[in-house]
Design an enzyme around this catalytic site. Structure first.
Site, short mmCIF file in Angstrom:
data_model
loop_
_atom_site.label_atom_id
_atom_site.label_comp_id
_atom_site.label_asym_id
_atom_site.label_seq_id
_atom_site.Cartn_x
_atom_site.Cartn_y
_atom_site.Cartn_z
N GLN A 74 0.84 -1.21 0.00
CA GLN A 74 0.00 0.00 0.00
C GLN A 74 0.87 1.25 0.00
OE1 GLN A 74 -3.20 0.80 -0.32
NE2 GLN A 74 -3.75 -1.33 -0.73
N SER A 75 1.95 1.23 -0.77
CA SER A 75 2.92 2.32 -0.71
C SER A 75 2.34 3.65 -1.20
CB SER A 75 4.13 1.94 -1.57
OG SER A 75 4.97 3.06 -1.72
#
Ligand code: PLP
Length: 332
Positions: A74-75
Site C-alpha cells: 500500500q505504498s
C-alpha cells in the site's frame, strides 16, 4: 544553510498550513498546546511530494525518461511517484515488496487500486526482505536494453537528495513560526525510510534551533532505526556540504513503543488515534504511518512527556488513501 542552489521542480507551490488542534487540545485536557502541519495537503497527497520535487529534478537533469521505484503493498510513495511521473510525462515502473506475507492482492483497494488506475507501466511483486535495490537495478538494465533512460528512486525517496524535501520543510516551518509569532518547542515526525526525520534533524541542527525533534518509528526497533536515520542524515550532510559533526547519532530521538507487531500491522492505539483525529478534528490519518505516529503523539501528551505549557507540532505526512485498503482494522 543554503538550499536554493539545488534544482527542484516546484511541486510545493505554497507553505502547507500550520493550524492549532483546538478540539484535541481540549479533549486531552493537558497543559500543552497542539498544532498540526498539514503536509497531507501537498499536491498528490503527502510527504513524498517534497522529496520527489528534488529527486525528479535530478532525474530530468540527468536526461532520464523513466522512473523506477519500490514500496510496500500500500505504498503512498509508489502512488505519489506515479502521479508526478504522469504529470512530467515520464514512464513509471513499480516494484512492490510484500513485507507482510500473503498481503499482496492485485485487486486490492487504496493505493494499489490507484497504481492500476493511474497506469503504472509495470508492477512486479517481490517477497518481503528481498534485495529490492537489486530488483530495481535489474529492471533498469532491462529497460536500458529497450532504449530507455531509467532513474531509480530509492524506497520512500529517502537519500541525501530526497532529504532536501524535509530540510527545506524545516526552513518553511521556521519562516511560518516567525510570521505567526508561534514558539514551537517540539516537533513530532514519523520515522520510516527516514528522509523526513533525517532532513528535519539536519536542518534544525544547521539552523541551531532549540526545537526538539521526536521521531516515532513505524517499523523498526529504536537502535536499528537510529542507524537508518543517521545514514540518510550523513548522506544529506554530504549533499549540503556541511560539517560531518553537526549531528551525532545520539542527538536523534526514535521511539519504538507504537510499532506493535510490525510495519502496517494493526494496533489498538493506532485505531484510537485515527478515530480521535477524525471525530475531533475531521482530519484523516492512515493505518500504517500517521495513525501510529498519532498514537505516540497522544500517548506522550497523556504521559506528560512534553513540558507543561509547551507548544507541540505534529507533522501530518499524509496516507489517508490507505484507509480504504484496511477497512477491517476499523470494524469492531
Ligand atoms: C512514507 C511515509 C512516511 C514516512 O516517511 P519517511 O520519510 O519514509 O520516514 C510517513 N507517513 C506517510 C503517510 C508516508 O507515506
Amino acid at each position: 544553510m543554503d538550499i536554493n542552489r539545488f534544482k527542484k521542480r516546484g511541486y510545493v507551490k505554497r507553505p502547507t498550513y500550520i493550524e492549532p488542534l483546538k478540539n484535541l487540545s481540549n479533549v486531552l485536557n493537558k497543559n500543552v498546546n497542539l498544532f498540526i502541519k498539514r503536509d497531507d495537503m501537498l499536491e498528490s497527497g503527502g510527504n513524498k511530494t517534497r522529496k520527489l520535487d528534488y529527486l525528479i529534478a535530478d532525474a530530468i537533469e540527468k536526461g532520464c525518461d523513466t522512473l523506477i521505484t519500490c514500496g510496500a503493498v500500500q505504498s503512498n510513495h509508489c502512488r505519489i511517484t506515479l502521479s508526478w511521473a504522469n504529470l512530467e510525462k515520464l514512464d513509471c515502473h513499480l516494484i512492490i515488496e510484500e513485507r507482510v506475507k500473503d498481503s499482496y492482492k492485485e485487486d486490492a483497494n487504496g493505493n494499489n487500486f490507484l497504481f492500476h488506475l493511474m497506469g503504472a507501466k509495470s508492477i512486479a511483486m517481490v517477497p518481503g526482505k528481498s534485495d529490492v535495490m537489486k530488483a530495481m537495478e535489474e529492471k533498469a538494465e532491462e529497460l536500458k536494453k529497450e532504449g530507455k533512460k531509467p532513474y531509480i528512486v530509492p524506497g520512500g525517496g529517502s537519500n541525501g537528495i530526497g532529504a532536501l524535501g524535509y530540510s527545506s520543510c524545516a526552513l518553511e516551518i521556521m519562516e511560518q513560526l516567525t510570521k505567526e509569532s508561534l514558539d514551537i518547542d517540539t516537533i513530532v515526525v514519523p520515522s520510516g525510510s527516514s528522509g523526513t526525520h533525517a532532513g528535519m534533524a539536519v536542518a534544525l541542527k544547521a539552523l541551531n534551533s532549540k526545537i526538539k525533534l521526536v521521531g516515532i518509528n513505524v517499523s523498526r526497533p529504536t537502535e536499528v532505526q537510529k542507524d537508518v536515520v543517521f545514514k540518510v542524515a550523513q548522506e544529506h550532510i554530504d549533499v549540503l556540504g556541511l560539517d560531518k559533526n553537526i549531528l551525532k547519532k545520539d542527538d536523534l530521538i526514535c521511539i519504538d513503543d507504537y510499532v506493535g507487531d510490525g510495519y502496517s500491522l494493526k494496533t489498538e492505539g493506532m485505531k484510537e488515534a485515527v478515530e480521535l483525529f477524525a471525530r475531533e478534528e475531521s482530519i484523516l490519518l492512515d493505518p500504517v504511518y500517521t495513525g501510529k505516529v498519532g498514537d505516540g503523539f497522544l500517548d506522550l501528551i497523556r504521559k506528560d512527556y512534553f513540558k507543561a505549557g509547551s507548544n507541540v507540532l505534529f507533522l501530518h505526512t499524509g496516507g489517508s488513501i490507505a484507509l480504504y485498503a484496511y477497512l477491517n482494522y476499523f470494524k469492531d
